[in-house]
Enzyme design. Structure first.
Site, PDB file in Angstrom:
ATOM      1  N   CYS A  55       0.796  -1.214   0.000  1.00  0.00           N
ATOM      2  CA  CYS A  55       0.000   0.000   0.000  1.00  0.00           C
ATOM      3  C   CYS A  55       0.834   1.272   0.000  1.00  0.00           C
ATOM      4  CB  CYS A  55      -0.867   0.065   1.247  1.00  0.00           C
ATOM      5  SG  CYS A  55      -1.856  -1.380   1.511  1.00  0.00           S
ATOM      6  N   GLY A  90       0.993   0.195  -5.304  1.00  0.00           N
ATOM      7  CA  GLY A  90      -0.192  -0.659  -5.329  1.00  0.00           C
ATOM      8  C   GLY A  90      -1.094  -0.286  -6.478  1.00  0.00           C
ATOM      9  N   ASN A 148      -0.696   1.233   5.688  1.00  0.00           N
ATOM     10  CA  ASN A 148       0.380   0.611   4.923  1.00  0.00           C
ATOM     11  C   ASN A 148       1.174  -0.260   5.897  1.00  0.00           C
ATOM     12  OD1 ASN A 148       3.498   1.797   3.450  1.00  0.00           O
ATOM     13  ND2 ASN A 148       2.407  -0.087   3.096  1.00  0.00           N
ATOM     14  N   GLY A 149       1.299  -1.539   5.550  1.00  0.00           N
ATOM     15  CA  GLY A 149       2.031  -2.450   6.423  1.00  0.00           C
ATOM     16  C   GLY A 149       1.210  -3.698   6.680  1.00  0.00           C
ATOM     17  N   TYR A 181      14.421  -1.478  -3.819  1.00  0.00           N
ATOM     18  CA  TYR A 181      13.477  -1.746  -4.902  1.00  0.00           C
ATOM     19  C   TYR A 181      12.196  -0.914  -4.872  1.00  0.00           C
ATOM     20  CZ  TYR A 181       9.895  -4.293  -7.522  1.00  0.00           C
ATOM     21  OH  TYR A 181       8.860  -4.625  -8.347  1.00  0.00           O
TER      22      TYR A 181
END
Ligand code: SF4
Length: 461
Positions: free
Chosen positions: A9, A35, A109-110, A249
Site C-alpha cells: 500500500c 499498489g 500501509n504495512g 526496490y
C-alpha cells in the site's frame, strides 16, 4: 526486478486545504507504484466523513465529477495491492466505520502480525467484521477502547497491535498520522499553503509542490486539528527496523525515504557491487526500471559502458500482472524486450535489484541469448532473499524463494548465466546512509524484529 513483487500500500493525508480531495488524488497518483489494485479517498468537512473507493488504478477510479462532490478540508487516500482471494472491493481502503462516537476512516500501509487472535477475541465479544483485512481490527479495537479524547482511545487500540503500520486516521475534524514503534514502513510530513500533508514517499509531496518538513518518527503520533499540530510518543521504545528493501526496490528513485534520497543509495549499491563482484564485459545493462540506478553505479565504478539493452513497455496494463501462470508467462515477453542492436555479439552484465522465484529472470536471460549476446552475466544489488516478509511486502513463501534452497552457483545455472554475483550483506549496509541497527533485514537474515506467532495472512490492507 523480473518477478512481480509488490508493496501492499501507499498512504496520503492532508489537513486544512480547500482542495483536499484533488490534492489527495494527486498524492495517491504519485504513489501508484506501491499498489495498483484499488484506490480510495475519505474526506471530512467538520461534521461528517465520506469515502469513495473502487478497484483499479487511481486514474480509473476517480474523475472530475467524483472529486467535485468530495467537499471538505481534511482527506486521506490509499492505494492497495493484493492478489487473488482478497482482491475485492470490501478489502479496499480507506476503511470507513460509523459508531456512537462518530465516523472514523483509516488507511494502512504495512501488515500486522497478531490480528488473528485479536480478531477471534473481538468476534467472540460481538464484533462483526466487514472484510478480511488486518486493518479492520484497529477500528474494532478503537470502538471498544475507553478514553476522554479520540487520541487516547486510538493509543489504547494501537497498544494492542503488533507489526508494521504507517497509518492515516481521519475523523470529522482531526487527522492523525502514526508510524509503528519499529518504523517498518516510511511516512513523511510536509506543508502546502499552511496545510499539513503526510505521504508514504516524498514524490507525492513533490507532485503537489508541498514542502518536505521531516519524517514521522518510529512510534510517533502526529495529530492535526484546528488547534494546530501536536506530536506524541506514547509507545515504549523499540528497536528500529526500517524496511531496507524500500531503498533497494520499492520506493521511487526520486523520493526521499527515511529522510534520504533513494537514487543516490541505489547508485551506491551498484558501485559497491562492481567492486565486490567484478566481471569482464562489454556493456552494463539494467533490468528496467528498478535496476537503472544500480546499473549506473556499476558502470561508473567498473568503467564498462552503460546501455539500455532492455526496453520496458510502459503501457502494459494490469492484464499482465494477473496472478495466473499462463498470463504471467505472456507478460514476461510483453513487458520487457531486449534491444538486438545493442546486445548482439556483446558480453553483457545485467544489473538486477533482486531475484525472487527466478522463473521470469530465466526467460529474460534466454531472450538475451536469442538477441545474440555472446556472454550473459548477472549482478544483483542486494544479498539473496531467503526468508519471507511478514511486514507488508508480498513475498512468496520460503519454498518459492529460489535462494532459500539453492546456492548462487545453482541459481546461475538455472538462469542460464555465465556468472552470477550478489552484493554481500556488508556491501549492502556500507551503501546505506544509516547503520545496520536501524534496519529490518529479515528477508535476508531470517531474524525477525517482531515475531509472527501466527501463520501469515497472505493478503492484507
Ligand atoms: S522482511 Fe525485507 S521486505 Fe519485509 S520489511 Fe523487512 S526488509 Fe522489508
Amino acid at each position: 526486478m523480473s518477478d512481480d513483487l509488490n508493496e501492499n500500500c501507499g498512504v496520503f493525508g492532508i489537513f486544512g486545504h480547500k482542495d483536499a480531495a484533488r490534492f489527495t488524488y494527486l498524492g495517491i497518483y504519485a504513489l501508484q507504484h506501491r499498489g495498483q489494485e484499488s484506490a480510495g479517498i475519505a474526506i471530512a468537512d467538520g461534521s461528517s466523513v465520506k469515502c469513495y473507493k473502487a478497484m483499479g488504478l487511481v486514474s480509473e477510479v476517480f474523475n472530475e465529477e467524483i472529486l467535485a462532490k468530495m467537499k471538505g478540508c481534511l482527506a486521506i487516500g490509499h492505494i492497495r495491492y493484493s492478489t487473488t482471494g482478497s482482491s475485492e472491493i470490501k478489502n479496499a481502503q480507506p476503511l470507513l466505520v460509523d459508531h456512537y462516537l462518530g465516523s472514523v476512516a483509516i488507511a494502512h500501509n504495512g501488515n500486522l502480525v497478531n490480528t488473528q487472535c485479536l480478531r477471534k477475541h473481538l468476534e467472540e465479544h460481538g464484533s462483526i467484521f466487514q472484510s478480511t483485512m488486518d486493518s479492520e481490527v484497529i477500528v474494532h479495537l478503537l470502538a471498544k477502547a475507553h478514553g476522554e479524547r479520540f487520541e487516547d482511545r486510538l493509543i489504547k487500540a494501537l497498544k494492542q497491535i503488533k507489526g508494521a503500520y504507517s497509518l492515516m486516521v481521519l475523523n470529522k475534524d482531526q487527522l492523525v498520522a502514526v508510524r509503528d514503534p519499529h518504523g517498518f514502513r516510511p511516512l513523511c510530513l510536509g506543508v502546502l499553503d499552511g496545510a499539513y500533508v503526510f505521504a508514504s514517499e516524498t514524490c507525492a509531496l513533490d507532485l503537489i509542490q508541498a514542502k518536505y518538513l521531516r519524517e514521522v518518527e518510529p512510534g510517533e503520533l502526529v495529530i492535526v486539528d484546528r488547534r494546530g499540530i501536536r506530536s506524541l510518543k506514547p509507545f515504549p521504545r523499540a528497536r528500529p527496523a526500517q524496511c531496507i528493501f524500500e531503498y533497494i526496490y520499492f520506493a521511487r528513485p526520486d523520493s526521499l525515504v527515511y529522510g534520504k534520497g533513494v537514487y543516490r543509495i541505489r547508485k551506491n549499491l551498484g558501485r559497491e557491487l562492481a567492486q565486490e563482484s567484478p566481471v569482464d564485459a562489454d556493456i552494463v545493462v539494467p533490468m528496467p526500471d528498478s535496476g537503472n540506478c544500480a546499473a549506473l553505479g556499476f558502470s561508473e565504478a567498473s568503467g564498462i559502458p552503460f546501455e539500455m539493452g532492455f526496453i520496458r513497455n510502459h503501457y502494459v496494463g494490469r492484464t499482465f500482472i494477473q496472478p495466473s501462470q499462463p498470463v504471467r508467462d505472456l507478460g514476461v515477453k510483453v513487458k520487457i524486450n531486449p534491444v538486438r542492436d545493442v546486445i548482439k555479439g556483446k558480453r553483457v552484465v545485467v544489473v538486477e535489484d533482486s531475484i525472487v522465484r527466478g522463473t521470469t529472470s530465466r526467460t529474460r536471460m534466454q531472450n538475451l541469448r536469442e538477441a545474440g549476446a555472446k556472454e550473459v552475466h548477472m549482478r544483483v544489488s542486494c544479498p539473496p532473499h531467503r526468508h519471507p516478509c511478514f511486514y507488508g511486502i508480498d513475498f512468496p513463501t520460503r519454498k518459492e524463494l529460489i535462494a532459500s534452497s539453492h546456492s548462487t552457483e545453482e541459481i546461475g545455472k538455472y538462469l542460464g548465466l555465465d556468472s552470477l554475483g550478489y552484493l554481500s550483506m556488508e556491501g549492502m549496509i556500507k551503501s546505506m546512509p544509516y547503520k545496520k541497527d536501524k534496519f529490518c533485514l529479515s528477508c535476508f537474515d531470517g531474524k525477525y524484529p517482531v515475531r509472527c506467532s501466527e501463520k501469515p495472512i497472505p493478503k492484507f490492507g
